[in-house]
Design an enzyme around this catalytic site. Structure first.
Site, mmCIF file in Angstrom:
data_model
loop_
_atom_site.group_PDB
_atom_site.id
_atom_site.type_symbol
_atom_site.label_atom_id
_atom_site.label_comp_id
_atom_site.label_asym_id
_atom_site.label_seq_id
_atom_site.Cartn_x
_atom_site.Cartn_y
_atom_site.Cartn_z
ATOM 1 N N GLN A 173 8.365 -6.417 -7.272
ATOM 2 C CA GLN A 173 7.260 -7.047 -8.010
ATOM 3 C C GLN A 173 6.971 -6.274 -9.292
ATOM 4 O O GLN A 173 6.788 -6.864 -10.366
ATOM 5 C CB GLN A 173 6.020 -7.082 -7.117
ATOM 6 C CG GLN A 173 4.742 -7.462 -7.832
ATOM 7 C CD GLN A 173 3.589 -7.623 -6.872
ATOM 8 O OE1 GLN A 173 3.507 -8.604 -6.169
ATOM 9 N NE2 GLN A 173 2.690 -6.648 -6.828
ATOM 10 N N HIS A 224 -4.744 0.512 -2.512
ATOM 11 C CA HIS A 224 -5.480 -0.139 -3.594
ATOM 12 C C HIS A 224 -6.434 0.866 -4.246
ATOM 13 O O HIS A 224 -6.581 0.902 -5.471
ATOM 14 C CB HIS A 224 -6.325 -1.303 -3.058
ATOM 15 C CG HIS A 224 -5.539 -2.400 -2.404
ATOM 16 N ND1 HIS A 224 -5.659 -2.709 -1.077
ATOM 17 C CD2 HIS A 224 -4.627 -3.271 -2.901
ATOM 18 C CE1 HIS A 224 -4.870 -3.730 -0.778
ATOM 19 N NE2 HIS A 224 -4.224 -4.089 -1.858
ATOM 20 N N GLY A 238 -7.038 -8.419 -2.119
ATOM 21 C CA GLY A 238 -8.173 -8.003 -1.296
ATOM 22 C C GLY A 238 -7.748 -7.356 0.009
ATOM 23 O O GLY A 238 -6.597 -6.980 0.187
ATOM 24 N N GLN A 291 1.980 -17.939 -4.375
ATOM 25 C CA GLN A 291 3.026 -16.977 -4.028
ATOM 26 C C GLN A 291 3.367 -16.968 -2.536
ATOM 27 O O GLN A 291 4.154 -16.135 -2.087
ATOM 28 C CB GLN A 291 2.663 -15.576 -4.528
ATOM 29 C CG GLN A 291 1.537 -14.889 -3.775
ATOM 30 C CD GLN A 291 1.129 -13.605 -4.454
ATOM 31 O OE1 GLN A 291 0.582 -13.609 -5.557
ATOM 32 N NE2 GLN A 291 1.398 -12.470 -3.817
HETATM 33 P P1 AMP Z 1 -1.774 -6.714 -2.631
HETATM 34 O O1 AMP Z 1 -3.246 -6.811 -2.423
HETATM 35 O O2 AMP Z 1 -1.011 -6.437 -1.383
HETATM 36 O O3 AMP Z 1 -1.229 -7.846 -3.445
HETATM 37 O O4 AMP Z 1 -1.541 -5.414 -3.512
HETATM 38 C C1 AMP Z 1 -2.224 -5.215 -4.722
HETATM 39 C C2 AMP Z 1 -1.651 -4.009 -5.408
HETATM 40 O O5 AMP Z 1 -1.779 -2.862 -4.587
HETATM 41 C C3 AMP Z 1 -0.151 -4.174 -5.729
HETATM 42 O O6 AMP Z 1 0.107 -3.638 -7.005
HETATM 43 C C4 AMP Z 1 0.480 -3.360 -4.637
HETATM 44 O O7 AMP Z 1 1.754 -2.845 -4.990
HETATM 45 C C5 AMP Z 1 -0.524 -2.236 -4.478
HETATM 46 N N1 AMP Z 1 -0.356 -1.603 -3.169
HETATM 47 C C6 AMP Z 1 -0.290 -2.230 -1.964
HETATM 48 N N2 AMP Z 1 -0.063 -1.336 -0.984
HETATM 49 C C7 AMP Z 1 0.039 -0.124 -1.583
HETATM 50 C C8 AMP Z 1 0.281 1.205 -1.109
HETATM 51 N N3 AMP Z 1 0.470 1.462 0.181
HETATM 52 N N4 AMP Z 1 0.326 2.201 -2.021
HETATM 53 C C9 AMP Z 1 0.143 1.956 -3.333
HETATM 54 N N5 AMP Z 1 -0.099 0.734 -3.849
HETATM 55 C C10 AMP Z 1 -0.146 -0.297 -2.982
#
Ligand code: AMP
Length: 282
Positions: free
Chosen positions: A153, A37, A31, A61
């Site tokens: 990841q 995202h 979120g 995590q």
């Molecule tokens: P998170 O909410 O931070 O767990 O991220 C959810 C998803 O969004 C994960 O697959 C992240 O790698 C991706 N994500 C987060 N930041 C970015 C970004 N700047 N560019 C592309 N994907 C992202």
């Protein structure tokens, strides 16, 4: 757009969609959505008949003393972003439903999780793979989209999906950056204006490293020396790691090849930032 919090309702809904021949695209997140995202959701929208977004700040995590309690949350704002991206279902379960009393099953990917963020955040990837595996079982996606921002990841999830024969296509998506180059992250809100300025040392270092490779540097060590020097110019930056690794195995590399990725984790004040880039495009 529907919001589902009940695990069984989500699973029943997905199984019904599958019976109707629908392709389910899935974007798991914690979120506090940003344009990074959003890019995953857009691609999911393009590729799936049904687009499911999960929002779950996964306690498993986060280590002791990490930012689980303070992690930014704003479901109202997230709903607007999700609607704009054409999400069909937001799955937002409660932690006590995902990990009820007596919960005892974890997924552990070996090897790939021993280095980089796995070394600095013990147990982190076990939490990630466990929740992603559970979310796959509940959401039953045909494809799931992840950002290359979290490079390790993505590698770990690909490994898990292959090893457990999970019938899910894993799609890696490029890093989305702010206009000045900082990789978008929900954690960027923690940065004070001064820290936000200093955080530019990460994308700067990636650019510096790529320029050295373009100019003929073929070894990791001089690049890492220059990168560390650039990062430590910032008074509030503390390097967690700066490494050149193979993009698939994550093994450290001495010589630069087309598989070499520069991976950074840097604390700026209290905020831990990560970023990465392949060093050679060929
Ligand atoms: P998170 O909410 O931070 O767990 O991220 C959810 C998803 O969004 C994960 O697959 C992240 O790698 C991706 N994500 C987060 N930041 C970015 C970004 N700047 N560019 C592309 N994907 C992202």
């Amino acid at each position: 757009m529907r919001i589902i919090t009940d695990i069984h309702e989500m699973q029943d809904d997905s199984l019904a969609a599958r019976r109707q021949g629908k392709t389910i695209a899935f974007v798991p997140t914690m979120g506090y959505l940003h344009e990074g995202h959003f890019s995953l959701l857009q691609e999911g929208r393009r590729r799936g008949d049904r687009l499911v977004l999960s929002i779950f700040v996964n306690p498993a995590q986060f280590g002791a003393g990490e930012d689980f309690d303070s992690y930014p949350r704003d479901l109202t704002r997230d709903q607007e972003v999700a609607r704009r991206a054409g999400v069909d279902i937001i799955f937002a379960p409660e932690a006590k439903e995902m990990y009820p009393r007596g919960y005892a099953t974890y997924v552990d990917v070996e090897g790939l999780t021993d280095t980089l963020c796995g070394r600095s955040r013990p147990g982190h990837f076990r939490g990630v793979t466990t929740v992603v595996c559970k979310l796959f079982t509940v959401v039953q996606p045909h494809l799931a989209l992840f950002g290359c921002k979290d490079f390790q990841q993505l590698a770990v999830i690909r490994r898990m999906t292959t090893d457990l024969n999970l019938p899910v296509e894993i799609v890696g998506m490029p890093i989305v950056r702010e206009a000045d180059g900082l990789a978008m992250s929900s954690r960027n809100v923690y940065l004070s204006p001064l820290e936000r300025q200093q955080a530019l040392a990460l994308p700067d270092s990636l650019r510096l490293a790529a320029a050295m490779v373009r100019d003929g540097e073929g070894w990791a060590e001089p690049i890492l020396t220059a990168v560390r020097a650039r990062l430590t110019q910032e008074p509030d930056a503390v390097i967690d790691y700066a490494q050149v690794c193979h993009g698939e195995t994550l093994q450290e590399m001495d010589a630069i090849t087309a598989d070499s990725v520069l991976l950074l984790a840097v604390r700026v004040g209290k905020t831990r930032l990560i970023d990465n880039s392949y060093l050679r495009g060929d």
